[in-house]
Write an enzyme that holds these catalytic residues in place. Structure first.
Site, PDB file in Angstrom:
ATOM      1  N   LYS A  43      24.486  44.809  -5.770  1.00  0.00           N
ATOM      2  CA  LYS A  43      24.427  43.739  -6.779  1.00  0.00           C
ATOM      3  C   LYS A  43      23.252  42.811  -6.498  1.00  0.00           C
ATOM      4  O   LYS A  43      22.687  42.834  -5.399  1.00  0.00           O
ATOM      5  CB  LYS A  43      25.744  42.979  -6.771  1.00  0.00           C
ATOM      6  N   TYR A 269       3.113  16.771   0.743  1.00  0.00           N
ATOM      7  CA  TYR A 269       3.746  15.773  -0.130  1.00  0.00           C
ATOM      8  C   TYR A 269       4.639  14.836   0.673  1.00  0.00           C
ATOM      9  O   TYR A 269       5.398  15.284   1.543  1.00  0.00           O
ATOM     10  CB  TYR A 269       4.612  16.459  -1.181  1.00  0.00           C
TER      11      TYR A 269
HETATM   12  C1  LIG Z   1      29.392  41.360  -2.565  1.00  0.00           C
HETATM   13  C2  LIG Z   1      30.670  42.059  -2.413  1.00  0.00           C
HETATM   14  C3  LIG Z   1      30.870  42.952  -1.352  1.00  0.00           C
HETATM   15  C4  LIG Z   1      29.880  43.178  -0.243  1.00  0.00           C
HETATM   16  O1  LIG Z   1      29.953  42.095   0.649  1.00  0.00           O
HETATM   17  P1  LIG Z   1      29.141  42.074   2.025  1.00  0.00           P
HETATM   18  O2  LIG Z   1      29.677  40.898   2.739  1.00  0.00           O
HETATM   19  O3  LIG Z   1      27.711  41.914   1.655  1.00  0.00           O
HETATM   20  O4  LIG Z   1      29.400  43.350   2.715  1.00  0.00           O
HETATM   21  C5  LIG Z   1      32.062  43.659  -1.323  1.00  0.00           C
HETATM   22  N1  LIG Z   1      33.001  43.468  -2.287  1.00  0.00           N
HETATM   23  C6  LIG Z   1      32.843  42.594  -3.307  1.00  0.00           C
HETATM   24  C7  LIG Z   1      33.913  42.443  -4.322  1.00  0.00           C
HETATM   25  C8  LIG Z   1      31.672  41.856  -3.393  1.00  0.00           C
HETATM   26  O5  LIG Z   1      31.516  40.997  -4.408  1.00  0.00           O
END
Ligand SMILES: *Cc1c(COP(=O)(O)O)cnc(C)c1O
Length: 379
Positions: A43, A269
């Site tokens: 994702k 800045y």
């Molecule tokens: C993002 C996500 C994962 C993966 O999590 P990690 O901590 O990066 O391994 C697994 N399950 C769900 C539902 C997620 O949203």
């Protein structure tokens, strides 16, 4: 033309991490059982690494299921050429469900309303649809509440066009060994599965483990595990040493100018860095528009000339300043923001710790202006 600030993404390292996770799971699964399959989480543009090349490299490494945040990300993965199953984690209430059918995506059903919408969409197309059912065991984000499933699930299970492919949950505190909620959630998930069995429904597969849960507790491996962070070579904090992982992304730039700053003069800045002694300050062409947090000013470090050098003053939109006093550097010299140089290394976890955030956020924030350059291996 490639800008001087570049994110190198090692697909060979990514594939090695995938195999290291596989080996870890196989080595710790009792001989009579089958190790869990891996749902590779890609994702958010594969945690900032680039969804397309990462997804294809993971498929080549053997991943048979990928997971993304929403239908739009799933469509992008299909268009990129992903052939395996694609699980969509997110809620569907505000989405156009057509993409699920057109692009063969597997949705998560996390509310009774989503169940009705999926059933209606499948019936309208004369199709059957496989889905994963999400149980909320304590994260209080998405999913059917664990404690009133007898009320909420029967309708869903009666949907004539929907096929249950798996049941899952997600932990809120997997990376905190001392928090009691992890064990509570584990118990609630087991109860939910038992409850579903009493409804006469067969659960083909179960999953619960993100990276931290995968490392800490084989009892939550079930038929699938869902690592994200581990694939990218970052171990969630207290479990860091358990797996041989290689960081997948490095972020490199080049010094564009080197300046002598006199005692009492300000840098950047707000003149926030006003040293009392003469300093040498180098400018690096990467700033908060590239996803480098403003909080790195005065807190973060980079590698230059094989040494650690502090980021000083305010991070600007397109530039930041580094105190290189005593380090022999010239314009054009390499600066490492994430990665290795000589014997030194800065990881996403180091950068996150310096500014009080998580390595997830550090990786996901690496901006779209920064070009991702991929290694040939594994492509
Ligand atoms: C993002 C996500 C994962 C993966 O999590 P990690 O901590 O990066 O391994 C697994 N399950 C769900 C539902 C997620 O949203």
């Amino acid at each position: 033309m490639v800008r001087s600030t570049v994110a190198h993404v090692g697909l060979a390292a990514l594939q090695a991490n995938y195999r290291a996770i596989e080996a870890f799971l196989a080595a710790r699964t009792p001989r009579a059982r089958r190790p869990p399959d891996i749902i590779a989480v890609v994702k958010a543009n594969a945690y900032g690494h680039g969804a397309r090349p990462v997804a294809l490299a993971l498929e080549r490494a053997g991943a048979s299921m990928l997971a993304c945040a929403d239908i739009e990300e799933g469509i992008a993965l299909r268009r990129a050429g992903v052939r395996g199953r694609i699980l969509v984690f997110g809620a569907l209430s505000v989405s156009d469900l057509g993409g699920l059918f057109e692009y063969e995506l597997t949705p998560t059903c996390s509310t009774p309303g989503a169940g009705r919408a999926l059933q209606a969409a499948a019936a309208a197309r004369g199709r059957r649809l496989r889905y994963h059912l999400k149980i909320d065991t304590g994260l209080n984000r998405l999913g059917f509440r664990h404690d009133n499933l007898a009320l909420t699930l029967p309708d869903l299970f009666r949907s004539p066009n929907l096929d249950l492919a798996a049941v899952y949950t997600h932990f809120a505190t997997a990376d905190d060994p001392s928090h009691p909620l992890f064990e509570e959630q584990r118990g609630r998930f087991a109860d939910a599965l038992a409850r579903i069995a009493t409804m006469g429904v067969t659960v083909p597969a179960r999953h619960a483990a993100n990276s931290a849960a995968l490392l800490r507790e084989p009892h939550v491996w079930y038929e699938f595990v869902r690592p994200g962070l581990l694939l990218y070579g970052v171990a969630p904090a207290p479990w860091a040493a358990t797996l041989p992982l290689r960081p997948v992304m490095s972020l490199r730039s080049r010094i564009v100018s080197v300046k002598n700053v006199r005692a009492g003069e300000g840098v950047g800045y707000g003149a926030r860095f006003t040293p009392a002694t003469p300093r040498v300050v180098a400018t690096v062409p990467a700033g908060y528009a590239d996803g480098l947090a403003a909080r790195l000013g005065g807190r973060g470090e980079v590698l230059v000339g094989g040494r650690r050098a502090p980021i000083v003053g305010a991070v600007s939109m397109d530039m930041l300043a580094v105190d290189v006093t005593g380090v022999p550097v010239d314009p054009g010299d390499e600066v490492v923001l994430l990665g290795e140089q000589g014997a030194e290394r800065i990881t996403a976890s180091d950068m996150a710790a310096a500014i009080g955030t998580s390595p997830y956020e550090v990786l996901c924030r690496i901006g779209s202006r920064i070009e991702r350059v991929y290694d040939e291996v594994g492509q």
